[in-house]
Design a protein around this motif. Structure first.
Motif, PDB file in Angstrom:
ATOM      1  N   GLU A 141       0.812  -1.219   0.000  1.00  0.00           N
ATOM      2  CA  GLU A 141       0.000   0.000   0.000  1.00  0.00           C
ATOM      3  C   GLU A 141       0.845   1.268   0.000  1.00  0.00           C
ATOM      4  O   GLU A 141       0.362   2.337  -0.399  1.00  0.00           O
ATOM      5  CB  GLU A 141      -0.961  -0.015   1.189  1.00  0.00           C
ATOM      6  CG  GLU A 141      -2.064  -1.069   1.026  1.00  0.00           C
ATOM      7  CD  GLU A 141      -3.088  -1.029   2.129  1.00  0.00           C
ATOM      8  OE1 GLU A 141      -4.115  -0.363   1.959  1.00  0.00           O
ATOM      9  OE2 GLU A 141      -2.838  -1.677   3.183  1.00  0.00           O
ATOM     10  N   LYS A 149      -3.526   2.419 -11.260  1.00  0.00           N
ATOM     11  CA  LYS A 149      -4.695   1.803 -11.886  1.00  0.00           C
ATOM     12  C   LYS A 149      -4.685   0.280 -11.783  1.00  0.00           C
ATOM     13  O   LYS A 149      -5.740  -0.339 -11.689  1.00  0.00           O
ATOM     14  CB  LYS A 149      -4.774   2.215 -13.356  1.00  0.00           C
ATOM     15  CG  LYS A 149      -6.125   1.970 -14.012  1.00  0.00           C
ATOM     16  CD  LYS A 149      -6.214   2.690 -15.341  1.00  0.00           C
ATOM     17  CE  LYS A 149      -7.615   2.638 -15.909  1.00  0.00           C
ATOM     18  NZ  LYS A 149      -7.691   3.404 -17.188  1.00  0.00           N
ATOM     19  N   ALA A 173      -6.690  -4.472  -3.661  1.00  0.00           N
ATOM     20  CA  ALA A 173      -7.236  -3.934  -4.906  1.00  0.00           C
ATOM     21  C   ALA A 173      -8.644  -3.381  -4.699  1.00  0.00           C
ATOM     22  O   ALA A 173      -8.986  -2.295  -5.199  1.00  0.00           O
ATOM     23  CB  ALA A 173      -7.242  -5.012  -5.979  1.00  0.00           C
ATOM     24  N   LYS A 174      -9.452  -4.112  -3.960  1.00  0.00           N
ATOM     25  CA  LYS A 174     -10.817  -3.660  -3.700  1.00  0.00           C
ATOM     26  C   LYS A 174     -10.827  -2.383  -2.861  1.00  0.00           C
ATOM     27  O   LYS A 174     -11.578  -1.436  -3.149  1.00  0.00           O
ATOM     28  CB  LYS A 174     -11.589  -4.768  -2.982  1.00  0.00           C
ATOM     29  CG  LYS A 174     -13.063  -4.453  -2.754  1.00  0.00           C
ATOM     30  CD  LYS A 174     -13.787  -5.632  -2.115  1.00  0.00           C
ATOM     31  CE  LYS A 174     -15.265  -5.316  -1.912  1.00  0.00           C
ATOM     32  NZ  LYS A 174     -15.984  -6.463  -1.278  1.00  0.00           N
ATOM     33  N   LYS A 175      -9.971  -2.334  -1.847  1.00  0.00           N
ATOM     34  CA  LYS A 175      -9.896  -1.168  -0.964  1.00  0.00           C
ATOM     35  C   LYS A 175      -9.528   0.093  -1.733  1.00  0.00           C
ATOM     36  O   LYS A 175     -10.060   1.181  -1.462  1.00  0.00           O
ATOM     37  CB  LYS A 175      -8.874  -1.441   0.142  1.00  0.00           C
ATOM     38  CG  LYS A 175      -8.632  -0.279   1.089  1.00  0.00           C
ATOM     39  CD  LYS A 175      -7.583  -0.650   2.133  1.00  0.00           C
ATOM     40  CE  LYS A 175      -7.231   0.531   3.016  1.00  0.00           C
ATOM     41  NZ  LYS A 175      -6.168   0.167   4.003  1.00  0.00           N
ATOM     42  N   HIS A 176      -8.616  -0.022  -2.689  1.00  0.00           N
ATOM     43  CA  HIS A 176      -8.103   1.144  -3.413  1.00  0.00           C
ATOM     44  C   HIS A 176      -8.684   1.275  -4.822  1.00  0.00           C
ATOM     45  O   HIS A 176      -8.199   2.101  -5.604  1.00  0.00           O
ATOM     46  CB  HIS A 176      -6.576   1.077  -3.483  1.00  0.00           C
ATOM     47  CG  HIS A 176      -5.914   1.190  -2.140  1.00  0.00           C
ATOM     48  ND1 HIS A 176      -5.642   2.402  -1.535  1.00  0.00           N
ATOM     49  CD2 HIS A 176      -5.479   0.226  -1.279  1.00  0.00           C
ATOM     50  CE1 HIS A 176      -5.053   2.187  -0.372  1.00  0.00           C
ATOM     51  NE2 HIS A 176      -4.950   0.875  -0.182  1.00  0.00           N
ATOM     52  N   ASN A 177      -9.705   0.465  -5.133  1.00  0.00           N
ATOM     53  CA  ASN A 177     -10.371   0.525  -6.433  1.00  0.00           C
ATOM     54  C   ASN A 177      -9.381   0.318  -7.579  1.00  0.00           C
ATOM     55  O   ASN A 177      -9.372   1.064  -8.563  1.00  0.00           O
ATOM     56  CB  ASN A 177     -11.105   1.857  -6.600  1.00  0.00           C
ATOM     57  CG  ASN A 177     -12.117   1.826  -7.739  1.00  0.00           C
ATOM     58  OD1 ASN A 177     -12.677   0.765  -8.053  1.00  0.00           O
ATOM     59  ND2 ASN A 177     -12.336   2.967  -8.375  1.00  0.00           N
ATOM     60  N   LEU A 178      -8.545  -0.696  -7.446  1.00  0.00           N
ATOM     61  CA  LEU A 178      -7.557  -1.026  -8.468  1.00  0.00           C
ATOM     62  C   LEU A 178      -8.004  -2.251  -9.251  1.00  0.00           C
ATOM     63  O   LEU A 178      -8.796  -3.065  -8.771  1.00  0.00           O
ATOM     64  CB  LEU A 178      -6.193  -1.312  -7.822  1.00  0.00           C
ATOM     65  CG  LEU A 178      -5.599  -0.228  -6.929  1.00  0.00           C
ATOM     66  CD1 LEU A 178      -4.279  -0.695  -6.340  1.00  0.00           C
ATOM     67  CD2 LEU A 178      -5.416   1.072  -7.703  1.00  0.00           C
ATOM     68  N   ILE A 179      -7.469  -2.395 -10.455  1.00  0.00           N
ATOM     69  CA  ILE A 179      -7.702  -3.587 -11.270  1.00  0.00           C
ATOM     70  C   ILE A 179      -6.605  -4.591 -10.927  1.00  0.00           C
ATOM     71  O   ILE A 179      -5.420  -4.311 -11.134  1.00  0.00           O
ATOM     72  CB  ILE A 179      -7.669  -3.245 -12.770  1.00  0.00           C
ATOM     73  CG1 ILE A 179      -8.784  -2.254 -13.118  1.00  0.00           C
ATOM     74  CG2 ILE A 179      -7.791  -4.512 -13.608  1.00  0.00           C
ATOM     75  CD1 ILE A 179      -8.645  -1.637 -14.501  1.00  0.00           C
ATOM     76  N   ASP A 200      -9.373  -9.428 -11.118  1.00  0.00           N
ATOM     77  CA  ASP A 200     -10.270  -8.956 -12.169  1.00  0.00           C
ATOM     78  C   ASP A 200      -9.925  -9.586 -13.510  1.00  0.00           C
ATOM     79  O   ASP A 200     -10.812  -9.833 -14.324  1.00  0.00           O
ATOM     80  CB  ASP A 200     -10.182  -7.425 -12.290  1.00  0.00           C
ATOM     81  CG  ASP A 200     -10.621  -6.736 -11.012  1.00  0.00           C
ATOM     82  OD1 ASP A 200     -11.824  -6.763 -10.715  1.00  0.00           O
ATOM     83  OD2 ASP A 200      -9.751  -6.181 -10.302  1.00  0.00           O
ATOM     84  N   ASN A 224     -13.197 -10.090 -16.032  1.00  0.00           N
ATOM     85  CA  ASN A 224     -14.332  -9.180 -16.036  1.00  0.00           C
ATOM     86  C   ASN A 224     -14.750  -8.833 -17.468  1.00  0.00           C
ATOM     87  O   ASN A 224     -13.921  -8.441 -18.288  1.00  0.00           O
ATOM     88  CB  ASN A 224     -13.952  -7.917 -15.265  1.00  0.00           C
ATOM     89  CG  ASN A 224     -15.016  -6.857 -15.302  1.00  0.00           C
ATOM     90  OD1 ASN A 224     -15.081  -6.088 -16.254  1.00  0.00           O
ATOM     91  ND2 ASN A 224     -15.840  -6.806 -14.282  1.00  0.00           N
TER      92      ASN A 224
END
Length: 390
Positions: A141, A149, A173-179, A200, A224
């Motif tokens: 982190e 991204k 990834a989910k916490k920071h909205n990353l792919i 993803d 996805n």
């Protein structure tokens, strides 16, 4: 019975194209560059994608579609696209998703050509990459920026066979909205399904265990649906598509993936245990050896340990070169995942252009040897390794 209820092996074998009027049992090859239309309206509707059909084999082909569908079912993915090589899959996946000014956070232990993309080519388009130490995941982190991204990793890694917790990566990834993009090449979808842990997108070099016999090149990205749509449109215009012939080979190969991988892993564990007890070896890394530092994580996310072993031969660089020269049965090759056992010495070959410090940063010591364990009689492989180590 619904097809989704079938087991892994059944889906690998029974996911097939519809039979033609000839009622073939094995899917035929569709060696056609293009496809014809009934009339002007059929052609118009096809190009506007109001109809889902084959237009041109750079876009799609029945053989590539079957191959992709199988991988999607194995990985639990919504959609996918197949490529001419594994590196075409890696490049196209990143190029389709990233824009100038974006940032990647990646494990430092990545395939050499992927490293070249990150360090040599992407910076030309103002795309930067920060590497984290795969053995210090608590630091990930710290590398995330407002313009980050993609979070990317291989597990197990090439060539040092390190393991990272995919569930941890999924949560970050989910916490920071990353792919989250995972290279699953070493594990195959039979051993590990990263989407279950939050990935993803999942990338494979199908050249390796998916083919399994050193015959053809291929790559595939699944995951996805919205992201795959971007990858498809990029690839439709840039042209890295998998050939129908290679797709046919790879789809047939998937029918035996489970049974082949089971035997690869059985042999690899026996070889790893032999190496652990060899006096000329300092240490051995194999995910399902209890001595592996991430053994518990490997057991959590992997069905089996894979077919790749990394060990450190005593004597460093020259001992590694001498080991290769003494090999008789095993192959000296840059490939992995073949029926034939392959040995490489990264410090004097694949990673020789890196400095000592750069190699050590990704766990490549002067004496590191990578073994891709094949399907030969395992005692014959051990006999060859033993005499080469003596």
């Amino acid at each position: 019975m619904n097809n989704s209820e079938f087991g892994f092996e059944t889906q690998a074998i029974r996911t097939q194209l519809e039979r033609t009027q000839f009622q073939e049992h094995s899917v035929p090859l569709y060696l056609s560059s293009s496809f014809v239309f009934d009339d002007a309206e059929d052609m118009r509707a096809s190009f506007t994608e109001e109809k889902e059909r084959n237009i041109y084999s750079r876009f799609s082909n029945p053989n590539t579609s079957e191959f992709v569908e199988k991988i999607c079912k194995m990985e639990g993915a919504e959609a996918g696209y197949a490529f001419a090589t594994g590196m075409a899959a890696v490049f196209s996946t990143f190029a389709a998703i990233l824009n100038s000014g974006d940032h990647i956070v990646s494990a430092g232990s990545v395939f050499g050509s992927t490293h070249a993309l990150f360090m040599t080519y992407f910076p030309k388009w103002n795309i930067e990459t920060s590497y984290f130490d795969i053995n210090k995941p608590e630091m990930i982190e710290n590398f995330i920026k407002p313009n980050t991204k993609i979070l990317y990793a291989e597990s197990p890694t090439n060539p040092a066979v390190d393991i990272i917790d995919l569930e941890l990566l999924g949560n970050i990834a989910k916490k920071h909205n990353l792919i989250l993009v995972i290279d699953n090449c070493f594990a195959t979808p039979y051993i590990q399904q990263p989407i279950k842990w939050g990935a993803d997108l999942v990338i494979h070099s199908a050249t390796k265990l998916i083919d399994g016999q050193g015959r053809v090149l291929g790559g595939v990205t699944v995951g996805n649906e919205d992201l795959i749509r971007k990858i498809y449109l990029f690839s439709r215009n840039t042209g890295p598509a998998l050939s129908p012939f290679n797709a046919w080979i790879l789809s047939k190969s998937l029918e035996t993936l489970a049974v082949r991988v089971e035997k690869h892993c059985e042999n690899a564990l026996i070889v790893a245990q032999f190496l652990e007890n060899n006096p000329n070896v300092n240490n051995v890394k194999y995910p399902f050896l209890k001595s592996h530092p991430k053994y518990e994580i490997a057991k959590k996310q992997m069905l089996l340990g894979g077919n790749i072993i990394a060990f450190e031969i005593k004597g460093g660089l020259e001992a590694g070169r001498a080991f290769l020269d003494k090999i008789k049965l095993c192959s000296l090759s840059a490939n992995i995942g073949d029926t034939r056992t392959i040995v490489t010495h990264p410090a004097s070959t694949t990673h020789s252009k890196l400095s000592v410090d750069e190699r050590l940063a990704v766990s490549i010591t002067d004496g590191l040897v990578r073994v891709s364990v094949g399907l030969e009689t395992v005692k014959d492989v051990i006999t060859d390794l033993e005499q080469a180590l003596s």
